[in-house]
Design a protein around this motif. Structure first.
Motif, short mmCIF file in Angstrom:
data_model
loop_
_atom_site.label_atom_id
_atom_site.label_comp_id
_atom_site.label_asym_id
_atom_site.label_seq_id
_atom_site.Cartn_x
_atom_site.Cartn_y
_atom_site.Cartn_z
N TYR C 73 5.92 4.96 7.92
CA TYR C 73 6.77 3.77 7.96
C TYR C 73 8.20 4.15 7.61
N GLU C 74 9.16 3.41 8.17
CA GLU C 74 10.55 3.56 7.72
C GLU C 74 10.64 3.08 6.29
N ASP C 76 11.60 1.12 3.03
CA ASP C 76 11.95 -0.28 2.78
C ASP C 76 11.64 -1.19 3.97
N SER C 77 10.67 -0.84 4.77
CA SER C 77 10.34 -1.73 5.87
C SER C 77 8.89 -1.56 6.26
N THR C 78 8.49 -2.36 7.24
CA THR C 78 7.14 -2.20 7.78
C THR C 78 7.20 -1.70 9.22
N GLU C 79 8.34 -1.10 9.57
CA GLU C 79 8.50 -0.53 10.91
C GLU C 79 7.79 0.80 11.00
N GLU C 279 10.35 -3.83 -3.39
CA GLU C 279 9.36 -4.76 -2.88
C GLU C 279 8.10 -3.98 -2.54
N LEU C 333 4.89 -9.13 3.23
CA LEU C 333 5.16 -7.92 4.01
C LEU C 333 4.35 -7.92 5.30
N ASP C 336 5.10 -13.20 7.79
CA ASP C 336 6.16 -13.99 7.18
C ASP C 336 5.58 -15.18 6.42
N VAL C 500 8.41 3.13 0.55
CA VAL C 500 7.82 2.31 1.61
C VAL C 500 7.02 1.21 0.92
#
Lengths: 335, 289, 515
Positions: C73-74, C76-79, C279, C333, C336, C500
């Motif tokens: 994952y990137e 700080d994201s869930t990409e 987060e 996460l 939404d 992450v």
């Protein structure tokens, strides 16, 4: 020393060890929760759990499991820890040197302090009430109170001692032959590791040793006082021997019986105190292992550790018995 | 003069003679203080619900406050009054210890009496069992038993009682043997007095003082053991205010909010110390030197 | 007599003094050594570091430093981002995944990585049947048309499959040479791999003893950006209070978990320390028992219990600033919050039953104990009769074996294995799911969950899962209490925190820098 005496003690020892094994086994089989599921872990499928259940022989009759248990222990197999997933015997082998080192250091302190304080206060004329009270008060300090106070004052506030663990160096300071940091560091010629380990050992050992030391001192003191009043002591004094010779030469040898018995009892309490001390100081030994195992309801680990500690205690007591008999010939008749 | 053996944890050999005088002047200041303390502690333990300023289980303030006027020892990590919890904890510790000593002593009394009066093979079997129990490290076995039974106050008390009685059995058996060889006992037995009455009227009065002394000198050690087990997580479950458990939960905050762990730790010390001093005093009272 | 004793005592005191001074001299401070970062663990790594077996949380940063998955994952994201696979394609029917592997990847033992190695690793993970193996349950076959390409065919579409491969428990690529050479009998090298490593990651394992310490050193032939810091050392320090003290004194550089929110202010005051919050997908959850009374058959009792437990107040009291009260069915996460809001249980009300409710909580987590204690007070204020029960993690997983005998309610901390709703809803709500502790069995919900998992179109899958989440929440089976942050404390000299959200308790070791 009669052989009968030694053999009698040996037989007694074996009987007690067998009793210990049986008690430990029974305790291990009493536990209500399902161990198979705990071993298999989170998210395990039913077949894996069933497989584990077969392995653990959970459906076998008690007697069969008992016999297998005895056989396993004889081979050094103490089952597998639920928490670490390793053989309990391996976990214990990892943890044992640390505890033995701590115990040994504490016992040295108990013996030395007990002897010195007991002997010193036995001959004092005045203030015997105060002495008696101080000794008793000091001996009443619970291990965890002393540990917490020591940690707070001597480590945090004053910074005189380190907290946590056996040594500051990482990775393992010394890959020694024995697992005792003090011995290994000397063997490898690493003097500052030796002092560092000693420094780390100080607080836990002192915490563990204080109460037993004072209790031993009390026992020695009272023993000595009665011995010193007895006839042979008066005879020795009358002959012109100095008070010191009377004390160290005669009275002491005859007074060791009581303190040695106390010592034996205190040893049992110390073993229980090990768990507390190791928890407070983060000392990676059997005590911490037990505390962790209680928290994770790791029954094989707890009963394995209980077995080992119980065996150490029983054997040590037998040794003390023999030592007492050597010291005091009067006891040799009592088989 | 009978010597009690084995000796109680930490106490000097107890000598009890046939004559006893309750001579209070024999007590040192400390022993008297101990006995007064014990009396006080009992009163506090009984009256805890009345004395405690707050409900020990209730959040009454912000978390982790320092000692102040309204919270004499501050608040813990859930905002409960540490002082109130300590009072209730004292109550639990004190009564638990009394219960264990009481039951353990009673059971030990029974075993010791039977062994001592019957003699013969009954005596041998019972004493072998007792000796095995004494040879094992009590507190360590108690941990294993408590875990097997499951963590609760009752189970822990049972576990400790189970490993505690052998010592009393041994002592009582020794005392009983001393009594049964005396002429008045023989006379009663020859006169046909039955076993139970024999024990009741002729033995028990003789061994009771010993039992009381043993129990009282033992109490301090028992308090320490129970608190230790509670520290390790074996005892009444949360949110019960148990001194050992409070000390253990406060360990995490020892360096930033020390009173949470230190207060219960010191109280256990006071309890055990007072019990030991008082026990010493009681023994002095009944001792014949 | 006394004279001799006095002289002895003096000697003893002098010895102690000497030792003290000597000891003081060797106090260790890690700050001078910029090439080593020291991290603490609270316990041994249970079960060892075999990536096909490992399924706990502490130890994950270490494993992710040694091994890699196909995707990641990137920060700080869930990409999703490339891992060992530089690109990937999904067939139209959603059942075939084609991964194009990175070039020039070498294992720590020198073996080059190719598609055969990936295939062998996946097959091994399936055979070992460890905790994470459920992620490969639908794998039908794996093909290796060329050394850079892996084709995985599934028995059905699995909308979470890419996320499974990015999960911190996702199938890791292990050197097949190492597995072959170190296998004992037919154990698939499990014994060896529990204490040794042969991966592709930026670090290699140079020392591992089960009781600690663990030492990682930079792997110079790493295919990607080399690790910033030469050495990472882990020691086991059981007490968090002690860990914090060692952090303050400089013996430790980084603590990634275990920090009580109430400690944060005093940590932030220390100029040598920094506290970072990220987060994360950590959620303490209140689970109600569907296999016994009263919650098994009485929906109003469930709703009343949740209302009276006053979960937002619990979140506030226990976590303060380090968490947000839960407002969604599933951690935000994954979906939404506005797409799957938690229904409102209504105002507190009189308890509908006087039956004693046992509320279990995980004994090793002090925040859960506090949550249980606070909850008990709120509940009892409304007339509930609540008894607390401390259970070990193992005991809590044991509930699933016989839920009827388990506590009527329990609090436990859950985290999704990956950033996909399937990793939350499936294990918790499906009949027989790995995290379905207290006997929920709703065939309609099961069907909806299965259908959502098998949905091919990404957007449709998201929609389906949102609906499942709403449905699941209305059951009051597992209600989130709070969404917790990862709280990381470190020396001020440390930087390069790459986090992450679903890799909880993890900062990427290779990015850490020490000045």
């Amino acid at each position: 020393m009669s052989w009968r005496f030694v053999i009698g003690r040996l037989v007694g020892l074996l009987v007690v060890l067998w009793a210990l094994l049986t008690i430990v086994f029974l305790l291990g089989s009493v536990v209500p929760s399902d161990p198979a599921r705990a071993y298999a872990g989170a998210g395990a499928s039913e077949e894996v759990i069933e497989q584990k259940r077969q392995e653990l022989e959970l459906d076998e009759p008690l007697l069969t499991r008992y016999v297998h248990y005895l056989g396993n222990v004889a081979q050094g197999d103490l089952s597998t820890s639920v928490h670490s997933q390793r053989p309990v015997a391996d976990d214990l082998a990892d943890a044992l040197p640390a505890t033995l080192e701590l115990l040994f250091a504490s016992l040295v302190i108990v013996a030395v302090v007990g002897l010195l304080v007991g002997a010193f206060t036995a001959t004092a004329r005045r203030g015997s009430g105060v002495v008696r009270t101080t000794l008793l008060a000091g001996a009443s300090v619970p291990t965890f109170t002393l540990g917490l106070l020591a940690l707070y004052l001597l480590y945090y506030k004053l910074g005189w001692f380190p907290a946590g663990g056996r040594s500051t160096a990482i990775p393992a300071p010394v890959d020694g032959p024995t697992g005792f940091l003090l011995i290994d560091s000397l063997a490898n010629g690493q003097i500052d590791t030796f002092f560092d380990s000693l420094w780390h050992l100080a607080l836990p050992a002192l915490t563990l040793a204080l109460a037993p030391a004072l209790l031993t001192a009390r026992a020695l003191r009272s023993s000595l006082r009665s011995s010193l009043r007895e006839d042979y002591a008066r005879t020795a004094r009358a002959k012109g021997l100095s008070e010191r010779r009377v004390l160290w030469g005669h009275a002491l040898r005859n007074s060791l019986n009581g303190p040695l018995t106390i010592f034996g009892l205190e040893f049992g309490a110390m073993l229980a105190g090990i768990a507390i001390v190791e928890t407070i100081f983060g000392w990676p030994g059997l005590g911490l292992y037990i505390e962790r195992s209680i928290a994770s309801t790791d029954v094989p680990a707890i009963i394995g550790a209980t077995l080992v500690i119980g065996a150490v205690f029983v054997i040590a007591n037998a040794v003390v018995d023999v030592v007492q008999a050597i010291v005091d010939p009067r006891l040799r008749k009592l088989v | 003069m009978a010597f009690l053996e084995p000796v109680a944890a930490g106490q000097e050999p107890i000598a009890l003679g046939a004559r006893r005088r309750l001579d209070l002047s024999r007590l040192g200041f400390a022993e008297k203080a101990g006995m007064v303390a014990i009396a006080l502690i009992t009163v506090v333990a009984l009256a805890a619900p009345l004395i405690a300023p707050h409900n020990p289980g209730a959040t009454v303030g912000a978390n982790l406050q320092s000692p102040s006027g309204s919270f004499l020892l501050g608040t813990d990590d859930v905002g409960r009054d540490v002082f109130s919890r300590m009072l209730y904890g004292t109550r639990t510790s004190w009564f638990s210890a009394l219960a264990v000593v009481g039951v353990g002593a009673m059971f030990g009394l029974l075993v010791g009496l039977v062994a001592g009066i019957r003699g013969g093979w009954v005596d041998t079997v019972l004493m072998r069992i007792t000796d095995a129990g004494l040879a094992l490290p009590g507190p360590v076995i108690a941990i294993a038993v408590a875990v097997a039974l499951g963590p609760s106050l009752l189970n822990t008390l049972i576990a400790v009682t189970v490993v505690w009685w052998p010592w009393y059995a041994r002592v009582i058996r020794g005392e009983t043997r001393a009594v049964v060889v005396r002429p008045h006992f023989d006379a009663a037995r020859l006169a046909g007095v039955g076993g139970f009455r024999l024990a009741l009227r002729h033995v028990i009065p003789g061994v009771m003082p010993v039992l009381i002394v043993c129990a009282s000198v033992d109490l301090g050690f028992l308090i320490l053991t129970l608190a230790g087990l509670s520290f390790l997580g074996l005892g009444a479950p949360a949110p019960a205010p148990e001194l050992g458990a409070m000390a253990s939960q406060g360990l995490e905050f020892l360096f930033s909010f020390p009173w949470i762990a230190l207060a219960p730790a010191v109280v256990v010390f006071i309890l055990a110390g007072a019990a030991n001093l008082a026990g010493d005093g009681l023994r002095d009272l009944l001792e014949d030197t | 007599m006394p004279k001799r004793l006095i002289s002895t005592s003096v000697v003893l005191v002098a010895m102690v003094g000497v030792l003290g001074v000597a000891g003081c001299g060797s106090s260790s401070d890690s700050s001078g050594d910029t090439e080593t970062i020291r991290i603490a663990y609270a316990d041994q790594i249970a079960g060892g570091i075999d990536p096909a077996v490992f399924y706990s949380i502490e130890g994950d940063d270490l494993i992710l430093g040694l091994y890699e998955t196909l995707l990641t994952y990137e920060p700080d994201s869930t990409e999703l981002a490339p891992g060992l696979a530089q690109s990937w394609e999904i067939s139209d029917d959603g059942r075939t995944y084609t991964f194009e592997l990175q070039d020039d990847v070498t294992f720590h033992d020198g073996t080059p990585m190719d598609s055969e190695a990936v295939k062998a690793s996946f097959e091994r993970a399936i055979a070992v049947k460890g905790g994470p193996s459920y992620m490969l349950a639908q794998v039908d076959r794996i093909e290796t048309p060329d050394p850079q390409t892996v084709v995985i065919e599934l028995t059905q579409p699995v909308s979470a499959f890419l996320d499974y491969n990015a999960s911190m428990y996702g199938p890791k690529v292990v050197s097949p040479t190492a597995v072959e050479e170190n296998a004992e009998g037919d154990d698939l090298a499990k014994k060896w791999l529990s204490e040794n490593a042969a991966g592709t990651g930026p670090y290699e394992l140079t020392s591992y003893k089960p009781a600690g310490p663990f030492v990682l050193e930079r792997f110079d032939e790493y295919w990607g950006e080399p690790a910033e810091t030469e050495t990472i050392e882990y020691t086991i320090v059981p007490n968090i209070g002690d860990q914090i003290l060692q952090l303050r004194s400089g013996q430790l550089d980084l603590l990634t978990h275990g920090i009580d929110p109430q400690q944060i202010p005093s940590l932030e005051e220390d100029p040598n320390l920094q506290v970072q919050q990220f987060e994360a997908g950590i959620r303490p959850v209140l689970v109600l028992n569907y296999a016994n009374e009263p919650f098994g058959s009485d929906p109003e009792a469930r709703e009343a219990f949740v209302a009276d437990a006053d979960l937002p107040a619990v979140a506030e009291q226990v976590y303060g600033e380090a968490a947000a009260p839960a407002t969604s069915s599933v951690p935000p996460l994954l979906i939404d919050a506005e797409d799957n809001p938690l229904p409102d249980p209504g105002p507190p009300r009189e308890a509908p039953t006087s039956q004693e409710i046992t509320l279990g909580y995980t004994n090793s987590e002090t925040d859960l104990r506090r949550a249980a204690e606070v909850m008990q007070q709120s509940l009892e204020a409304q007339g509930w009769n609540v008894r607390l029960q401390a259970d070990s993690v193992a005991a809590q997983f044991g509930y699933a074996g016989d839920p009827a005998k388990a506590p009527e309610a329990a609090i436990t901390t859950l985290n999704p294995d990956a950033a996909h709703p399937a990793t939350w809803l499936n294990p918790i709500y499906q009949t027989g799911g790995g995290l379905n502790l207290l006997g929920l069995s709703d065939p309609k919900l099961d069907q909806a969950i299965e259908a959502a998992l098998a949905t091919v179109d990404e957007e449709e899958a998201a929609q389906a899962y949102a609906e499942v989440a709403v449905e699941a929440a209305s059951s009051w089976y597992a209600t989130g209490i709070a969404d917790r942050n990862d709280v990381i404390a470190a020396r001020s000299s440390i930087s390069g925190f790459s986090h992450v959200p679903v890799y909880i308790w993890v900062v990427r070791l290779a990015d850490l820098v020490k000045e």
